[in-house]
Design an enzyme around this catalytic site. Sequence first.
Site, PDB file in Angstrom:
ATOM      1  N   ARG A 188       0.670  -1.323  -0.137  1.00  0.00           N
ATOM      2  CA  ARG A 188      -0.064  -0.108   0.075  1.00  0.00           C
ATOM      3  C   ARG A 188       0.880   1.192  -0.054  1.00  0.00           C
ATOM      4  O   ARG A 188       0.441   2.261  -0.673  1.00  0.00           O
ATOM      5  CB  ARG A 188      -1.008   0.095   1.141  1.00  0.00           C
ATOM      6  CG  ARG A 188      -2.175  -1.233   0.991  1.00  0.00           C
ATOM      7  CD  ARG A 188      -3.225  -1.052   1.719  1.00  0.00           C
ATOM      8  NE  ARG A 188      -4.084  -0.014   1.664  1.00  0.00           N
ATOM      9  CZ  ARG A 188      -3.851   1.425   2.449  1.00  0.00           C
ATOM     10  NH1 ARG A 188      -3.117   1.508   3.458  1.00  0.00           N
ATOM     11  NH2 ARG A 188      -4.695   2.290   2.121  1.00  0.00           N
ATOM     12  N   TYR A 215      -0.349   3.382  -3.061  1.00  0.00           N
ATOM     13  CA  TYR A 215      -0.967   4.392  -3.086  1.00  0.00           C
ATOM     14  C   TYR A 215      -0.588   5.702  -2.024  1.00  0.00           C
ATOM     15  O   TYR A 215      -1.360   6.204  -1.309  1.00  0.00           O
ATOM     16  CB  TYR A 215      -2.598   4.258  -2.640  1.00  0.00           C
ATOM     17  CG  TYR A 215      -3.126   2.901  -2.840  1.00  0.00           C
ATOM     18  CD1 TYR A 215      -3.873   2.703  -3.773  1.00  0.00           C
ATOM     19  CD2 TYR A 215      -3.284   2.386  -1.609  1.00  0.00           C
ATOM     20  CE1 TYR A 215      -4.752   1.649  -3.967  1.00  0.00           C
ATOM     21  CE2 TYR A 215      -4.070   1.010  -1.734  1.00  0.00           C
ATOM     22  CZ  TYR A 215      -4.556   0.605  -2.906  1.00  0.00           C
ATOM     23  OH  TYR A 215      -5.396  -0.472  -3.007  1.00  0.00           O
ATOM     24  N   CYS A 234      14.136  -5.090  -3.725  1.00  0.00           N
ATOM     25  CA  CYS A 234      15.124  -4.123  -4.709  1.00  0.00           C
ATOM     26  C   CYS A 234      14.444  -3.140  -5.612  1.00  0.00           C
ATOM     27  O   CYS A 234      14.378  -3.456  -6.464  1.00  0.00           O
ATOM     28  CB  CYS A 234      16.081  -5.193  -5.243  1.00  0.00           C
ATOM     29  SG  CYS A 234      17.059  -6.379  -4.424  1.00  0.00           S
ATOM     30  N   GLU A 235      13.882  -2.379  -4.802  1.00  0.00           N
ATOM     31  CA  GLU A 235      13.309  -1.236  -5.372  1.00  0.00           C
ATOM     32  C   GLU A 235      13.380   0.108  -4.538  1.00  0.00           C
ATOM     33  O   GLU A 235      13.330  -0.094  -3.036  1.00  0.00           O
ATOM     34  CB  GLU A 235      11.633  -1.378  -5.564  1.00  0.00           C
ATOM     35  CG  GLU A 235      11.149  -2.616  -6.151  1.00  0.00           C
ATOM     36  CD  GLU A 235      11.126  -2.346  -7.742  1.00  0.00           C
ATOM     37  OE1 GLU A 235      11.008  -1.174  -7.958  1.00  0.00           O
ATOM     38  OE2 GLU A 235      11.246  -3.425  -8.263  1.00  0.00           O
TER      39      GLU A 235
END
Length: 446
Positions: free
Chosen positions: A328, A332, A359-360
């Site tokens: 979430r 958003y 890995c972001e």
Amino acid sequence: MRFHGTMRINGVGHLEIGGCDTVKLAGKYGTPLWIMDEEYIREKCRRFRKAFMEGGRRGDVAYASKAFLTLAMAAIINEEGLSLDVVSQGELYIALKAGFPPERIYFHGNNKSLDELKMAVKVGVGRIVVDNFYEIDLLEKAAGDRKVNIMLRVTPGVEALTHDYIKTGQEDSKFGFSIADGDALTAVNKVHGMKNIVLKGIHCHIGSQIFETRPFVEAADILLGFIRNIKHDFEIDMEELNLGGGFGIYYSPGDEPRDIASYADHIFHLVEDRAREYDLKMPKIIVEPGRIIAGPAGTTLYTVGSIKNIPGIRKYVSVDGGMTDNIRPALYQARYEAIIANRAGEEAVEPVTIAGKCCESGDLLIKDICLPEIESGDILGVSCTGAYGYSMASNYNKLPRPAVVLVREGTAELIVKRETPEDLIANEILPKRLAKDVDLPYASMS
Ligand SMILES: *Cc1c(COP(=O)(O)O)cnc(C)c1O
């Protein structure tokens, strides 16, 4: 962090939920771990029943299972006497496996398959909430010589004050028949002529995380106008009016949830007034709360790992979960609160950012939250993660999905086991020509 349900700080300064020490739970079951507060769930169900189904009010409350569904959850909802929303064959299967009575199930979705509709008809689902013309044709086929009770989902053209991705009642939406352009009335006409389809009522769902009563009342007003048109054209009374879910909850400062009774009072008054004014039979009023029942009941426990301090910029605190168990914040920009569960009484002194292990760069669970001085090995509890956490969880980066524990009066029960590395390849097939003999140095990594 605001406390919800049975949360409290126990004698040794640990966060306690359902009478269980969360630090001990983390030790026993590992982290990340979802803790679900059974008392909170039951309490919320009872408040909804009281507001919508008691005191002479004819209503129904259907828990929107997409928020959080397990066998145990379906069984609790059933015991509390609520109905259940499902949106797929998978959710329907879990509900039936838990012994949920099919006649108390509402089947939703904007692209139900013929197989899903056949299954719904076969098991005797109480209401199929029909979304579009294509589905009407499929359902007529799926129903055969059985009679099927349906509701029609319409878009009332109401804009809820919420995030773009979670508002659904406006004209420009993938869901439902538009009232404004006449599709909704055309749909009534179409099903009215069908022998195996019985139109019981009208449904709308205007969005999610809504704090005001006004959008619900406006939607009800528009639907009553539509029901009046149906009566005028077809001389039939709609027996049911379903206003969907979307009742907002507290996640973080600025969120101001409203009392459940006040939603019910405003909705019933408007509908009673209009039914009288338009000379309509008072319809049964149905609502479909999801988040408000499951959300604050859930807390995720993580173990703190690496901590990276960039002086003058930001302190990143990494935990052993992330967007795989809570998408979430990335999806958003959702905000959450947290507490250090093993030092629950300590004062917040420094701003940190809680990062996940995926890995972001966007895998941040909470940006800029003030916490007591935090150390590797601390147990971090993130509150209000019961809805759309486990149900949206993924295996990205091949992280096994966490376990779920149900707590109540000092007892903890495992209701979903932690996935293992073996689970991650359970559906994989390695073609023989690519296979090698491997001898892992451990029998099982679980
Ligand atoms: C998602 C959904 C709900 C539940 O929404 P919450 O915000 O969780 O209350 C109810 N009805 C329908 C049709 C939905 O799609």
